[in-house]
Design a protein around this motif. Structure first.
Motif, PDB file in Angstrom:
ATOM      1  N   ASP A 178       0.809  -1.309  -0.058  1.00 30.67           N
ATOM      2  CA  ASP A 178      -0.041  -0.083  -0.125  1.00 30.67           C
ATOM      3  C   ASP A 178       0.950   1.401   0.015  1.00 30.67           C
ATOM      4  OD1 ASP A 178      -2.424  -1.631   0.160  1.00 30.67           O
ATOM      5  OD2 ASP A 178      -2.342  -1.490   2.168  1.00 30.67           O
ATOM      6  N   LEU A 179       2.090   1.003   0.089  1.00 31.45           N
ATOM      7  CA  LEU A 179       3.014   2.336   0.262  1.00 31.45           C
ATOM      8  C   LEU A 179       2.845   3.282  -0.424  1.00 31.45           C
ATOM      9  CD1 LEU A 179       5.260   3.572   2.221  1.00 31.45           C
ATOM     10  CD2 LEU A 179       6.852   2.448   1.050  1.00 31.45           C
ATOM     11  N   HIS A 180       2.940   2.843  -1.781  1.00 29.72           N
ATOM     12  CA  HIS A 180       2.970   3.977  -3.027  1.00 29.72           C
ATOM     13  C   HIS A 180       1.620   3.686  -3.803  1.00 29.72           C
ATOM     14  CE1 HIS A 180       6.949   4.819  -2.290  1.00 29.72           C
ATOM     15  NE2 HIS A 180       7.369   3.697  -2.104  1.00 29.72           N
ATOM     16  N   GLN A 181       0.848   2.992  -3.266  1.00 29.78           N
ATOM     17  CA  GLN A 181      -0.584   2.880  -4.184  1.00 29.78           C
ATOM     18  C   GLN A 181      -1.800   3.596  -3.784  1.00 29.78           C
ATOM     19  OE1 GLN A 181      -1.123  -0.456  -6.004  1.00 29.78           O
ATOM     20  NE2 GLN A 181       1.256  -0.871  -6.044  1.00 29.78           N
ATOM     21  N   HIS A 182      -1.891   3.979  -2.261  1.00 32.61           N
ATOM     22  CA  HIS A 182      -3.072   4.632  -1.866  1.00 32.61           C
ATOM     23  C   HIS A 182      -2.675   5.999  -1.394  1.00 32.61           C
ATOM     24  CE1 HIS A 182      -5.378   1.054  -2.585  1.00 32.61           C
ATOM     25  NE2 HIS A 182      -4.309   0.296  -1.743  1.00 32.61           N
ATOM     26  N   ARG A 183      -3.424   6.961  -1.783  1.00 34.33           N
ATOM     27  CA  ARG A 183      -3.095   8.305  -1.386  1.00 34.33           C
ATOM     28  C   ARG A 183      -3.324   8.325   0.117  1.00 34.33           C
ATOM     29  NH1 ARG A 183      -7.262  12.080  -3.891  1.00 34.33           N
ATOM     30  NH2 ARG A 183      -8.089  11.572  -1.660  1.00 34.33           N
ATOM     31  N   ASP A 184      -4.100   7.831   0.834  1.00 36.07           N
ATOM     32  CA  ASP A 184      -4.347   7.979   2.368  1.00 36.07           C
ATOM     33  C   ASP A 184      -3.452   7.219   3.134  1.00 36.07           C
ATOM     34  OD1 ASP A 184      -6.593   9.558   1.289  1.00 36.07           O
ATOM     35  OD2 ASP A 184      -7.976   7.944   1.407  1.00 36.07           O
ATOM     36  N   PHE A 185      -2.680   6.398   2.395  1.00 35.39           N
ATOM     37  CA  PHE A 185      -1.704   5.588   3.011  1.00 35.39           C
ATOM     38  C   PHE A 185      -0.868   6.345   4.217  1.00 35.39           C
ATOM     39  CE2 PHE A 185       2.570   3.696   4.111  1.00 35.39           C
ATOM     40  CZ  PHE A 185       2.191   2.649   4.700  1.00 35.39           C
ATOM     41  N   ILE A 186      -0.711   6.145   5.397  1.00 40.44           N
ATOM     42  CA  ILE A 186      -0.104   6.899   6.368  1.00 40.44           C
ATOM     43  C   ILE A 186       1.372   6.242   6.698  1.00 40.44           C
ATOM     44  CG2 ILE A 186       0.275   8.202   8.415  1.00 40.44           C
ATOM     45  CD1 ILE A 186      -2.704   8.823   8.035  1.00 40.44           C
ATOM     46  N   PHE A 187       1.198   5.111   7.369  1.00 36.96           N
ATOM     47  CA  PHE A 187       2.315   4.401   7.776  1.00 36.96           C
ATOM     48  C   PHE A 187       1.714   2.801   8.096  1.00 36.96           C
ATOM     49  CE2 PHE A 187      -0.079   5.316  11.705  1.00 36.96           C
ATOM     50  CZ  PHE A 187       0.271   4.009  12.425  1.00 36.96           C
ATOM     51  N   SER A 188       2.633   1.667   8.104  1.00 38.09           N
ATOM     52  CA  SER A 188       2.159   0.412   8.343  1.00 38.09           C
ATOM     53  C   SER A 188       2.969  -0.120   9.703  1.00 38.09           C
ATOM     54  CB  SER A 188       2.846  -0.402   7.102  1.00 38.09           C
ATOM     55  OG  SER A 188       4.170  -0.417   7.164  1.00 38.09           O
ATOM     56  N   ALA A 189       2.430  -0.962  10.074  1.00 41.67           N
ATOM     57  CA  ALA A 189       3.058  -1.592  11.484  1.00 41.67           C
ATOM     58  C   ALA A 189       2.754  -3.079  11.503  1.00 41.67           C
ATOM     59  CB  ALA A 189       2.188  -0.949  12.736  1.00 41.67           C
ATOM     60  N   GLN A 190       4.012  -3.769  11.972  1.00 45.36           N
ATOM     61  CA  GLN A 190       3.930  -5.070  12.308  1.00 45.36           C
ATOM     62  C   GLN A 190       4.656  -5.195  13.683  1.00 45.36           C
ATOM     63  OE1 GLN A 190       5.028  -7.581   8.904  1.00 45.36           O
ATOM     64  NE2 GLN A 190       5.678  -9.384  10.514  1.00 45.36           N
ATOM     65  N   LEU A 191       4.284  -6.311  14.545  1.00 46.70           N
ATOM     66  CA  LEU A 191       4.774  -6.639  15.519  1.00 46.70           C
ATOM     67  C   LEU A 191       5.355  -7.940  15.482  1.00 46.70           C
ATOM     68  CD1 LEU A 191       5.149  -5.955  18.833  1.00 46.70           C
ATOM     69  CD2 LEU A 191       2.946  -7.133  18.995  1.00 46.70           C
ATOM     70  N   LEU A 192       6.776  -7.868  16.004  1.00 49.09           N
ATOM     71  CA  LEU A 192       7.413  -9.114  16.403  1.00 49.09           C
ATOM     72  C   LEU A 192       7.472  -9.312  17.873  1.00 49.09           C
ATOM     73  CD1 LEU A 192      10.228  -9.032  13.666  1.00 49.09           C
ATOM     74  CD2 LEU A 192       8.098 -10.236  13.345  1.00 49.09           C
TER      75      LEU A 192
ATOM     76  N   SER B 192       5.823   7.097   4.000  1.00 47.07           N
ATOM     77  CA  SER B 192       6.645   7.707   2.819  1.00 47.07           C
ATOM     78  C   SER B 192       6.418   9.161   2.813  1.00 47.07           C
ATOM     79  CB  SER B 192       6.063   7.367   1.588  1.00 47.07           C
ATOM     80  OG  SER B 192       4.662   7.404   1.280  1.00 47.07           O
ATOM     81  N   ASP B 193       5.888   9.791   3.859  1.00 47.64           N
ATOM     82  CA  ASP B 193       5.511  11.107   4.062  1.00 47.64           C
ATOM     83  C   ASP B 193       6.873  11.705   4.773  1.00 47.64           C
ATOM     84  OD1 ASP B 193       4.813  13.727   4.654  1.00 47.64           O
ATOM     85  OD2 ASP B 193       2.793  13.096   5.035  1.00 47.64           O
ATOM     86  N   GLU B 194       7.602  12.485   3.910  1.00 43.39           N
ATOM     87  CA  GLU B 194       8.613  13.397   4.594  1.00 43.39           C
ATOM     88  C   GLU B 194       8.457  14.278   5.452  1.00 43.39           C
ATOM     89  OE1 GLU B 194       9.664  16.723   0.918  1.00 43.39           O
ATOM     90  OE2 GLU B 194      10.303  14.544   0.758  1.00 43.39           O
ATOM     91  N   ASN B 195       7.069  14.677   5.802  1.00 45.04           N
ATOM     92  CA  ASN B 195       6.709  15.524   6.774  1.00 45.04           C
ATOM     93  C   ASN B 195       6.529  14.846   8.208  1.00 45.04           C
ATOM     94  OD1 ASN B 195       6.770  17.920   5.195  1.00 45.04           O
ATOM     95  ND2 ASN B 195       4.836  17.211   4.257  1.00 45.04           N
ATOM     96  N   ILE B 196       6.461  13.560   8.319  1.00 45.46           N
ATOM     97  CA  ILE B 196       6.290  12.794   9.467  1.00 45.46           C
ATOM     98  C   ILE B 196       7.780  12.957  10.400  1.00 45.46           C
ATOM     99  CG2 ILE B 196       6.043  10.636  10.700  1.00 45.46           C
ATOM    100  CD1 ILE B 196       4.296   9.856   8.474  1.00 45.46           C
ATOM    101  N   SER B 197       7.921  13.432  11.407  1.00 44.27           N
ATOM    102  CA  SER B 197       8.907  13.771  11.982  1.00 44.27           C
ATOM    103  C   SER B 197       9.092  12.583  13.363  1.00 44.27           C
ATOM    104  CB  SER B 197       8.889  15.193  12.951  1.00 44.27           C
ATOM    105  OG  SER B 197       7.956  15.103  13.811  1.00 44.27           O
ATOM    106  N   GLN B 198       8.032  12.011  13.752  1.00 43.84           N
ATOM    107  CA  GLN B 198       8.089  10.999  14.690  1.00 43.84           C
ATOM    108  C   GLN B 198       6.915   9.987  14.768  1.00 43.84           C
ATOM    109  OE1 GLN B 198       9.591   8.714  16.695  1.00 43.84           O
ATOM    110  NE2 GLN B 198      11.005  10.087  17.532  1.00 43.84           N
ATOM    111  N   ILE B 199       6.932   8.983  15.144  1.00 45.09           N
ATOM    112  CA  ILE B 199       6.002   8.015  15.478  1.00 45.09           C
ATOM    113  C   ILE B 199       6.231   7.539  17.061  1.00 45.09           C
ATOM    114  CG2 ILE B 199       5.117   5.718  14.971  1.00 45.09           C
ATOM    115  CD1 ILE B 199       5.660   6.402  11.916  1.00 45.09           C
TER     116      ILE B 199
END
Length: 193
Positions: free
Chosen positions: A101-115, A130-137
């Protein structure tokens, strides 16, 4: 007679030093590649595999890496644990993450997976954005708040983030994500089990 003994000792000393130097070079050459060798064996279909970073822990070395999958179409981000054996590194556990989904959907913000512990790694939450305006999660659980370490991804417009937990997170009831932007805006996302 003395010169002969001195010459023998000198030659043996030089040979000994040469052996020590060659042994040091053998065990320390391209250490970053050594971290990836057992991971490359484990994930044989991952191509163009590159090291992003490592983190030493008391139970082994956490290796963050990325490679290409699906005939080079997608980037797979990997979090694995390796441990030094006698002459090389041994794979202990881990997992990978592909987000189509990273480059496919305009509304994609971030993905997450837990190990978690069942993958035999230090509990880790990771993903891509992929949003260069994100400074922290940041992730908040019942045990506290944790900031992500953000790395450059495989492509120029991708970022890879990692959050390491010190305690077991398998039984956490929720994860509250806060995505912070450079302009001060914040978005919250709640994930419960």
């Amino acid at each position: 007679m003395r010169n002969k003994k001195f010459r023998k000792a000198y030659i043996l000393g030089l040979i000994g030093m040469l052996v020590i130097i060659l042994t040091f070079i053998f065990f320390n050459i391209n250490k970053n590649s050594e971290y990836l060798n057992p991971i490359r064996k484990m994930y044989g279909t991952v191509e163009d595999h590159e090291l992003i970073s490592i983190k030493e822990t008391k139970n082994g070395i956490m290796v963050y890496s990325v490679g290409k999958v699906n005939n080079g179409i997608n980037n797979m981000y990997l979090v694995n644990k390796v441990k030094k054996s006698f002459i090389s590194y041994k794979w202990m556990g881990g997992g990978g993450h592909v987000n189509r989904d990273l480059h496919q959907h305009r509304d994609f913000i971030f993905s997450a997976q837990l190990l978690n512990e069942s993958q035999n790694v230090n509990p880790t939450l990771f993903g891509v954005f992929s949003d260069e305006n994100i400074s922290q999660i940041t992730v908040r659980t019942t045990n506290g708040s944790y900031n992500a370490v953000i790395y450059d991804g495989k492509n120029r417009d991708e970022k890879f983030y990692v959050i390491s937990f010190e305690q077991n997170v398998m039984d956490e009831r929720y994860f509250m994500f806060t995505v912070s932007y450079i302009n001060g805006e914040r978005l919250n996302f709640f994930h419960s089990r």
